[in-house]
Design an enzyme around this catalytic site. Sequence first.
Site, mmCIF file in Angstrom:
data_model
loop_
_atom_site.group_PDB
_atom_site.id
_atom_site.type_symbol
_atom_site.label_atom_id
_atom_site.label_comp_id
_atom_site.label_asym_id
_atom_site.label_seq_id
_atom_site.Cartn_x
_atom_site.Cartn_y
_atom_site.Cartn_z
ATOM 1 N N LYS A 40 0.844 -1.218 0.000
ATOM 2 C CA LYS A 40 0.000 0.000 0.000
ATOM 3 C C LYS A 40 0.871 1.256 0.000
ATOM 4 O O LYS A 40 0.609 2.215 -0.698
ATOM 5 C CB LYS A 40 -0.872 0.080 1.261
ATOM 6 C CG LYS A 40 -1.842 -1.023 1.483
ATOM 7 C CD LYS A 40 -2.846 -0.640 2.572
ATOM 8 C CE LYS A 40 -2.233 -0.125 3.851
ATOM 9 N NZ LYS A 40 -1.773 -1.096 4.809
ATOM 10 N N ARG A 115 -10.859 0.235 10.409
ATOM 11 C CA ARG A 115 -10.400 -1.125 10.722
ATOM 12 C C ARG A 115 -11.523 -2.029 11.192
ATOM 13 O O ARG A 115 -11.346 -3.231 11.320
ATOM 14 C CB ARG A 115 -9.325 -1.061 11.817
ATOM 15 C CG ARG A 115 -8.061 -0.467 11.260
ATOM 16 C CD ARG A 115 -6.917 -0.536 12.201
ATOM 17 N NE ARG A 115 -5.745 0.048 11.547
ATOM 18 C CZ ARG A 115 -4.537 0.070 12.051
ATOM 19 N NH1 ARG A 115 -4.312 -0.458 13.216
ATOM 20 N NH2 ARG A 115 -3.543 0.627 11.397
ATOM 21 N N ARG A 154 14.017 -9.793 4.592
ATOM 22 C CA ARG A 154 14.583 -8.432 4.571
ATOM 23 C C ARG A 154 15.798 -8.312 5.488
ATOM 24 O O ARG A 154 15.734 -8.699 6.650
ATOM 25 C CB ARG A 154 13.527 -7.426 5.072
ATOM 26 C CG ARG A 154 12.538 -7.020 4.013
ATOM 27 C CD ARG A 154 11.883 -5.690 4.306
ATOM 28 N NE ARG A 154 11.031 -5.685 5.493
ATOM 29 C CZ ARG A 154 9.903 -4.983 5.566
ATOM 30 N NH1 ARG A 154 9.479 -4.265 4.554
ATOM 31 N NH2 ARG A 154 9.187 -5.000 6.683
ATOM 32 N N ARG A 187 15.532 -6.496 11.261
ATOM 33 C CA ARG A 187 14.723 -5.809 12.275
ATOM 34 C C ARG A 187 14.040 -6.864 13.134
ATOM 35 O O ARG A 187 13.597 -7.878 12.611
ATOM 36 C CB ARG A 187 13.636 -4.968 11.615
ATOM 37 C CG ARG A 187 14.161 -3.763 10.898
ATOM 38 C CD ARG A 187 13.043 -2.734 10.763
ATOM 39 N NE ARG A 187 13.380 -1.753 9.761
ATOM 40 C CZ ARG A 187 12.848 -1.717 8.536
ATOM 41 N NH1 ARG A 187 11.958 -2.623 8.175
ATOM 42 N NH2 ARG A 187 13.200 -0.792 7.683
ATOM 43 N N ARG A 198 0.524 -10.305 13.713
ATOM 44 C CA ARG A 198 -0.031 -9.091 13.085
ATOM 45 C C ARG A 198 -1.041 -9.446 12.004
ATOM 46 O O ARG A 198 -2.080 -8.795 11.863
ATOM 47 C CB ARG A 198 1.091 -8.242 12.469
ATOM 48 C CG ARG A 198 1.882 -7.456 13.496
ATOM 49 C CD ARG A 198 3.054 -6.728 12.878
ATOM 50 N NE ARG A 198 2.643 -5.535 12.157
ATOM 51 C CZ ARG A 198 3.474 -4.805 11.410
ATOM 52 N NH1 ARG A 198 4.737 -5.168 11.274
ATOM 53 N NH2 ARG A 198 3.045 -3.721 10.786
#
Length: 240
Positions: A40, A115, A154, A187, A198
Amino acid sequence: MADLEDVQTVDLMSELLRRLKCSQKPDKRLIFIGPPGSGKGTQSPIVKDEFCLCHLSTGDMLRAAVASKTPLGLKAKEAMDKGALVTDELVVGIIDEAMNKPKCQKGFILDGFPRTVAQAEKLDEMLKKRGTGIDKVLNFAIDDSVLEERITGRWIHPSSGRSYHTKFAPPKTPGVDDITGEPLIQRKDDNAEVLRSRLAAFHTQTEPVIEYYAKKAVLTNIHAEKAPQDVTSEVQKALS
């Protein structure tokens, strides 16, 4: 035009050309829905520039309202200071306020809101009072396993912010920055466990919202697992 008096002449010409181009664009009120890592954030700026919209991220707006001490901002600060959640009415009120800004004249992209179905209903009520409504909801649909691969692969070079991906953009030497030769880190949020929790929260909360807009016939599903430029053309097709 009073807001133009501080603009340099060269910038003034490009600003006036921008406004001319924008005046010919149709108004658009859009919502982008999608899990973390669905892209997004890559697509919003492109759509924002293309249609002269403002990008409304509820987190940023709350912080701005608190900083500028608007009446709603003060209420939000009070709630935050108590560690309470900011009410839906308050967030919708802050969106309502933001819509009065000149940069939101042609419409907006709402990101990260609504949401829940209750929030979607409150947003609709507020827009109805303004005589408008949501034109299009883009759902950045992507398989959890693809996201997991995107995010857990990542690797970051902390001091420069350069990012690599073990599969899609690997460093020349595994675990080492191409330019400085310094070690890369991951991270702590970029791990499968954090991502799964999540995503679970995202699905539970947001599926009913996707349903809500599908019933109103304003929803388009975007195949967000494609390459960014392909996603961009799909988004543009959905909005044309």
